[in-house]
Scaffold this active site. Structure first.
Site, PDB file in Angstrom:
ATOM      1  N   GLY A  62      49.161  30.027  26.479  1.00 15.31           N
ATOM      2  CA  GLY A  62      49.805  30.334  25.204  1.00 15.31           C
ATOM      3  C   GLY A  62      50.162  29.102  24.397  1.00 15.31           C
TER       4      GLY A  62
ATOM      5  N   LYS B 157      54.679  22.472  34.048  1.00 21.57           N
ATOM      6  CA  LYS B 157      54.902  22.573  35.490  1.00 21.57           C
ATOM      7  C   LYS B 157      53.615  22.599  36.274  1.00 21.57           C
ATOM      8  CE  LYS B 157      58.409  25.435  36.705  1.00 21.57           C
ATOM      9  NZ  LYS B 157      58.868  26.839  36.720  1.00 21.57           N
TER      10      LYS B 157
ATOM     11  N   GLY C  73      48.978  34.154  30.728  1.00 20.37           N
ATOM     12  CA  GLY C  73      48.959  34.392  32.175  1.00 20.37           C
ATOM     13  C   GLY C  73      47.661  35.022  32.649  1.00 20.37           C
TER      14      GLY C  73
ATOM     15  N   ARG D  70      47.213  38.844  17.209  1.00 18.51           N
ATOM     16  CA  ARG D  70      46.856  39.800  18.265  1.00 18.51           C
ATOM     17  C   ARG D  70      46.468  41.166  17.702  1.00 18.51           C
ATOM     18  NH1 ARG D  70      51.080  38.142  23.108  1.00 18.51           N
ATOM     19  NH2 ARG D  70      49.564  36.846  24.214  1.00 18.51           N
TER      20      ARG D  70
HETATM   21  P1  ADP Z   1      50.387  26.791  28.459  1.00 16.11           P
HETATM   22  O1  ADP Z   1      51.301  27.802  27.806  1.00 16.11           O
HETATM   23  O2  ADP Z   1      49.308  26.312  27.525  1.00 16.11           O
HETATM   24  O3  ADP Z   1      49.859  27.264  29.782  1.00 16.11           O
HETATM   25  P2  ADP Z   1      52.595  25.382  29.634  1.00 16.11           P
HETATM   26  O4  ADP Z   1      53.483  26.537  29.326  1.00 16.11           O
HETATM   27  O5  ADP Z   1      52.259  25.126  31.051  1.00 16.11           O
HETATM   28  O6  ADP Z   1      51.254  25.463  28.766  1.00 16.11           O
HETATM   29  O7  ADP Z   1      53.262  24.032  29.104  1.00 16.11           O
HETATM   30  C1  ADP Z   1      53.652  23.847  27.763  1.00 16.11           C
HETATM   31  C2  ADP Z   1      54.902  23.024  27.670  1.00 16.11           C
HETATM   32  O8  ADP Z   1      54.767  21.801  28.368  1.00 16.11           O
HETATM   33  C3  ADP Z   1      55.261  22.648  26.243  1.00 16.11           C
HETATM   34  O9  ADP Z   1      56.440  23.304  25.878  1.00 16.11           O
HETATM   35  C4  ADP Z   1      55.423  21.126  26.295  1.00 16.11           C
HETATM   36  O10 ADP Z   1      56.540  20.673  25.569  1.00 16.11           O
HETATM   37  C5  ADP Z   1      55.611  20.871  27.767  1.00 16.11           C
HETATM   38  N1  ADP Z   1      55.266  19.493  28.144  1.00 16.11           N
HETATM   39  C6  ADP Z   1      54.083  18.867  28.002  1.00 16.11           C
HETATM   40  N2  ADP Z   1      54.163  17.585  28.400  1.00 16.11           N
HETATM   41  C7  ADP Z   1      55.428  17.371  28.807  1.00 16.11           C
HETATM   42  C8  ADP Z   1      56.152  16.245  29.318  1.00 16.11           C
HETATM   43  N3  ADP Z   1      55.543  15.063  29.497  1.00 16.11           N
HETATM   44  N4  ADP Z   1      57.461  16.420  29.621  1.00 16.11           N
HETATM   45  C9  ADP Z   1      58.061  17.593  29.430  1.00 16.11           C
HETATM   46  N5  ADP Z   1      57.452  18.692  28.959  1.00 16.11           N
HETATM   47  C10 ADP Z   1      56.147  18.584  28.639  1.00 16.11           C
HETATM   48 MG    MG Z   2      53.363  28.319  28.229  1.00 20.48          MG
END
Ligand code: ADP
Ligand code: MG
Length: 404
Positions: A361, A208, A384, A42
């Site tokens: 992230g 989620k 975000g 960053r």
């Molecule tokens: P980003 O930061 O890219 O927006 P998220 O924060 O929404 O992504 O999600 C990332 C998390 O989702 C990771 O820590 C990963 O372990 C979890 N994850 C992905 N697939 C699964 C799954 N099938 N069950 C539980 N956790 C999961």
């Molecule tokens: Mg995340």
């Protein structure tokens, strides 16, 4: 982009307050340790703006938040290690102050010459920062002739250093503009929001669905297809009536998942097979099963190889791909296969002229871990902020900047 940038204004001999995103990972939380920056991505991302301003004769007052301090006593969140790293990267002195605003700051800023660099203390040491407090905003604005926002990662927050201060500088007649990082992010992600080339495929995953319902809904208006993997796929599968065992699921979101699937018809593509295990751990025994064959005591921790093939077919011919959210628990090697496989597929698409953008992230971290970050068209520095932009929201830290 309809916002002015540093390249549109005169900064020579001016004092320029730049809100950067120096919210970087640190080596320790113990203030007695010698705390260092463990990933300076960053800081590097802010250098084009900083160097441009220095080359054009400005004096720079830099500010950022770092971590989540409760008060100014949380000195493990001091900006000292960042000043050190920045000074190394720029190969010139950076004067780190121990306040955000106050007498020490006013005195130092008054004495500044073109080419000088001051780094203020962590903006969140001030209680007024997150409240977008009027007094703190005025105190910050009093320091500068020009305000530059280059902190894309916090542009979705209306805080004193990202929003309030801009009004203060404008009231004084000063320019209020974007830095090059924000310009780059808006250009890349803006393509997807307002004028995407088609076919446009979105890939969603992560933990989620409730966080991302708005985004999926907005994507249904702009993208041609949405491929869904990761933990969020479980909620969709359950909404279809499938048994998903002990998999992560959001029962509260089942009606929303059903509604989105009705809206989407065949435009939402779900996994056909998954990698299951008995428990959430790095070394639990993994098994590949079709989505209709998930046993009650199993949990889905990755999407399977047939699903990756299916996604690959859906991606053929795409012009634009947006990816947000890992396909599985990529932190555990044996459940990182689909995430890594997808990153490899996407890198190959970029070689064939497809635009591939990564937001989020953890997704960015996964692509970096796979060693494919340089391959992608764009990896957003804002988690975000990138999601809110893709949701079609206006980001307050950008809305406040001067229009072109
Ligand atoms: P980003 O930061 O890219 O927006 P998220 O924060 O929404 O992504 O999600 C990332 C998390 O989702 C990771 O820590 C990963 O372990 C979890 N994850 C992905 N697939 C699964 C799954 N099938 N069950 C539980 N956790 C999961
Ligand atoms: Mg995340």
């Amino acid at each position: 982009m309809n916002k002015k940038t540093v390249a549109d204004i005169d900064v020579a001999a001016k004092k320029v307050l730049v809100r950067v995103d120096f919210n970087v990972p640190l080596s320790s939380k113990d203030p007695n340790d010698n705390i260092t920056v463990t990933d300076d991505m960053r800081i590097q991302a802010a250098l084009p703006t900083i160097n441009y301003l220095l080359e054009h004769g400005a004096a720079l007052i830099l500010c950022s938040h770092l971590g989540r301090p409760k008060s100014a006593d949380d000195i493990q969140f001091s900006m000292n290690p960042i000043a050190e790293r920045l000074s190394e990267l720029l190969d010139r002195p950076v004067m780190k102050l121990d306040q955000v605003v106050g007498d020490e700051v006013s005195t130092a800023v008054n004495a500044m010459q073109p080419g000088d660099i001051i780094l203020l203390e962590n903006t969140r040491f001030e209680a007024g920062e997150k409240k977008n407090d009027a007094l703190l905003s005025r105190q910050l604005a009093a320091l500068a002739d020009v305000y530059v926002n280059d902190a894309f990662g916090t542009a979705h927050r209306a805080h004193a250093s990202t929003e309030g201060v801009a009004h203060g500088v404008r009231l004084k007649g000063g320019d209020v503009v974007a830095g090059f990082l924000i310009e780059k992010e808006l250009q890349a992600l803006g393509t997807a929001v307002s004028n995407p080339p088609h076919p446009y495929i979105a890939i969603m995953g992560g933990a989620k669905i409730s966080d991302k319902i708005k985004l999926i809904e907005n994507l249904l208006h702009t993208a041609d297809k949405i491929l869904i993997g990761g933990g969020m796929a479980n909620t969709f599968l359950k909404a279809q009536g499938r048994i998903i065992g002990k998999s992560l699921v959001e029962d509260d979101a089942l009606p929303e998942a059903e509604r989105l699937m009705k809206m989407a018809g065949s435009r939402i593509v779900l996994p056909v097979d998954v990698v299951v295990a008995d428990e959430f751990s790095a070394d639990s025994l993994a098994d590949i099963v079709p989505v209709w064959g998930i046993a009650n005591h199993k949990m889905a921790l990755d999407i399977g190889p047939d699903t990756l093939d299916l996604f690959n077919q859906e991606l053929q011919g795409a012009q634009l791909v947006i990816w947000n959210g890992p396909m599985g628990v990529f932190e555990f090697e044996q459940f990182a296969q689909a995430t890594n496989g997808l990153a490899t597929l996407l890198a190959r698409l970029v070689d064939h002229g497809v635009q591939v953008m990564i937001g989020g992230g953890d997704s960015a971290a996964a692509v970096r871990k796979a060693g494919l970050a340089d391959k992608m068209t764009h990896i957003s520095t804002g988690g975000g902020a990138s999601l809110e932009l893709l949701e079609g929201k206006t980001l307050p830290g950008i809305a406040v900047l001067d229009n072109n």
